[in-house]
Every structure is written in structure tokens, then in C-alpha cells.
Write a protein that holds these residues in place. Sequence first.
Motif, PDB file in Angstrom:
ATOM      1  N   PRO A  57     -23.532  28.654  20.835  1.00 52.45           N
ATOM      2  CA  PRO A  57     -23.593  28.607  22.297  1.00 52.45           C
ATOM      3  C   PRO A  57     -24.100  29.887  22.950  1.00 52.45           C
ATOM      4  CG  PRO A  57     -21.552  27.599  21.520  1.00 52.45           C
ATOM      5  CD  PRO A  57     -22.209  28.233  20.339  1.00 52.45           C
ATOM      6  N   VAL A  58     -23.885  31.040  22.337  1.00 50.05           N
ATOM      7  CA  VAL A  58     -24.406  32.283  22.907  1.00 50.05           C
ATOM      8  C   VAL A  58     -25.932  32.233  22.935  1.00 50.05           C
ATOM      9  CG1 VAL A  58     -24.538  34.788  22.659  1.00 50.05           C
ATOM     10  CG2 VAL A  58     -22.420  33.592  22.089  1.00 50.05           C
ATOM     11  N   ALA A  59     -26.527  31.804  21.825  1.00 49.91           N
ATOM     12  CA  ALA A  59     -27.990  31.693  21.775  1.00 49.91           C
ATOM     13  C   ALA A  59     -28.497  30.673  22.786  1.00 49.91           C
ATOM     14  CB  ALA A  59     -28.428  31.309  20.361  1.00 49.91           C
ATOM     15  N   GLU A  60     -27.769  29.576  22.925  1.00 53.09           N
ATOM     16  CA  GLU A  60     -28.197  28.545  23.867  1.00 53.09           C
ATOM     17  C   GLU A  60     -28.097  29.021  25.315  1.00 53.09           C
ATOM     18  OE1 GLU A  60     -27.054  24.767  20.994  1.00 53.09           O
ATOM     19  OE2 GLU A  60     -25.587  25.539  22.424  1.00 53.09           O
ATOM     20  N   GLU A  61     -27.110  29.852  25.613  1.00 53.99           N
ATOM     21  CA  GLU A  61     -27.014  30.432  26.946  1.00 53.99           C
ATOM     22  C   GLU A  61     -28.221  31.323  27.249  1.00 53.99           C
ATOM     23  OE1 GLU A  61     -24.853  30.247  29.551  1.00 53.99           O
ATOM     24  OE2 GLU A  61     -23.783  28.592  28.582  1.00 53.99           O
ATOM     25  N   LEU A  62     -28.792  31.922  26.216  1.00 51.23           N
ATOM     26  CA  LEU A  62     -29.985  32.752  26.397  1.00 51.23           C
ATOM     27  C   LEU A  62     -31.256  31.919  26.478  1.00 51.23           C
ATOM     28  CD1 LEU A  62     -29.255  35.703  23.946  1.00 51.23           C
ATOM     29  CD2 LEU A  62     -29.162  35.754  26.439  1.00 51.23           C
ATOM     30  N   GLY A  63     -31.178  30.636  26.082  1.00 48.46           N
ATOM     31  CA  GLY A  63     -32.339  29.765  26.163  1.00 48.46           C
ATOM     32  C   GLY A  63     -32.849  29.232  24.849  1.00 48.46           C
ATOM     33  N   ALA A  64     -32.161  29.535  23.730  1.00 49.83           N
ATOM     34  CA  ALA A  64     -32.581  29.005  22.434  1.00 49.83           C
ATOM     35  C   ALA A  64     -32.341  27.503  22.377  1.00 49.83           C
ATOM     36  CB  ALA A  64     -31.821  29.703  21.310  1.00 49.83           C
ATOM     37  N   ARG A  65     -33.045  26.842  21.471  1.00 46.40           N
ATOM     38  CA  ARG A  65     -32.870  25.395  21.325  1.00 46.40           C
ATOM     39  C   ARG A  65     -32.877  25.035  19.842  1.00 46.40           C
ATOM     40  NH1 ARG A  65     -38.796  23.821  23.812  1.00 46.40           N
ATOM     41  NH2 ARG A  65     -40.074  24.623  22.085  1.00 46.40           N
TER      42      ARG A  65
END
Length: 297
Positions: free
Chosen positions: A177-185
Amino acid sequence: MGLRDRIAAELTTALHGGDLKLERYAAPPGDPGLFGITPQDPVWRVHGQATGMLTGGFAALMLQSLHPLAMAGVDQHSDFRADPVGRLNGTVRFITTTTFGSAPAAREVIGLVRRIHTRVHGTAPDGRPYRADDPDLLTWVHTAEVRSFLAGHQAYAPRAHRLTPAECDAYYRQAAPVAEELGAREVPRTTSEAESYLTRMRPHLHATPAALDSVRFLRAFGRTPRERLAVRLLMNASVGLLPDWARAALGIHRPAPVRTGWDRPLATGLGRTLEWGLGPSQIQAAARGRLAGARQE
């Protein structure tokens, strides 16, 4: 000042810029954090183990450098050569705050990194454009990082504290979720998914001149002879955390007997000394106190 105090002071300066900013972790009382991470969770355990994070951090930088677009962004926009300690402080602050910090503190550092990413864009030496907020690039940086952190933990945490295969999968799920908050997919959420992702990425990876230069810079870094020796030992140990193909791509030829019979014991001894000098983590203690407020309410 005694030896333990000197070690603690030097590490606090090198990793945190001298100020732990404990208010990020201690308040507000009862706040569960942005991602609800507790001391029992694999993410807390991995990110709270100093030797694994130091060796894993160096391994992550080497692995990440093999993506030509990620390396171009670092080479053209980062001040890591002019201010390597400042760059390290920022990275440590992001990891510790998103892992152990309150929800407001985590949102703040995530927002800061997202804003920085919008300003990092350009053209790589091979002519391809890049943007630091490219979702695919963010997924690469994240996966290389957490894969390396986990490898460091499994190699250097006390044996009784290492993760089971199921806990390793949980680590990837909790870190995603940390990566996804930055915009990763399409962020890998299990060990198998992470290794499959790295296999798919291999045709797109190679060591550019900037990548090789960054590895040379890291190996020679240190503001004092003592710091340079510590970095060299940790860098040698981090080489053993890389996949074989990544070592080959970077031109690192360090035989397995040297990695296991020399590098790992030296890094283990150094890590125990550093952990002794640091003592119990003030950051984790502050976070536990904040979480205790949640249990009491």
C-alpha cells in the motif's frame, strides 16, 4: 562520551540527520498509523532490524540502478553525490515514518515524495523519456527495495526472528500500500509474485555507466576512516543479497565462499556492534506508546 554514546550519536546523525523527530511516532495517542502496522507485523519486524535494513538498503540501491530509466532520474536529478547523507536521511525518514509513524505524519511524507516526483523527468542517455511518477517505474523501485530489505532481514536478523514463508508473503502484502499511495500499480504481494516480476524485468535491465559509477561511489563513501570501513563491510555484505544475475550485470565478481565465509560474518559482527550502540529504538518505543493509547481507548 563513552563508546556506546559515540556510536549512537554518529548513527543518529548519519541516518536521521541528528533529530529523530519523535513527535511523528508518539502522537496523536491512539492513532493506528496510516496502514495499521503493529509490532507483530512482518513490516514492523523487517524495517525495525538495523543490520538487515543497512545491508538491504545498499543492495536495493544496486539493484534499482540496473533500470536505465530509474538510474537516469537519480543521475540527473538527485544530489546523492554532493549530499549523500542528506539523501540517506530523506530515505530513512520516509521508511520509518510510513512504517512506525502516525497517519498524519505518513500522509505528510508521502505527499512530499509525490510532489518531488512530479519535478523529476527528462530524457535518458538512450533517448527514452522518463518520469519519476511513472507507475511502472515506481513499481520497479518499490519491488527492488522491499525484496532487498527482506533478503537483508532473513540474512542478518537473529535466527529466531526471521520470517516464515507465510510471513514473507505477508511482508510483501503489508508493504504494497505504501507504493500504491505513491502511484505504483500491479505491485507484487507475495514472494512468488516478486520473483516472477524480477524475471519479467530482466530483459529491460542493464548496467549503464551511471549505474556503475554509483556503485563505485557507494563503495568509497564515508566521511571518516571508521565510516568508510563500515560502509565497505556493509557493501560487501549487500552484494551477497543480490540475485546472481544482478551481480553479473554490475560486473561484481565475489566468489560464494568469500560472501558466506568472510563478508557475512564480518557484517554480522559489525551489525551487532551498531545495534548495541544504538540500544532499544526510541522511534519504535514512541510508536508503541502511541499504539498503546489505541488499545486503552
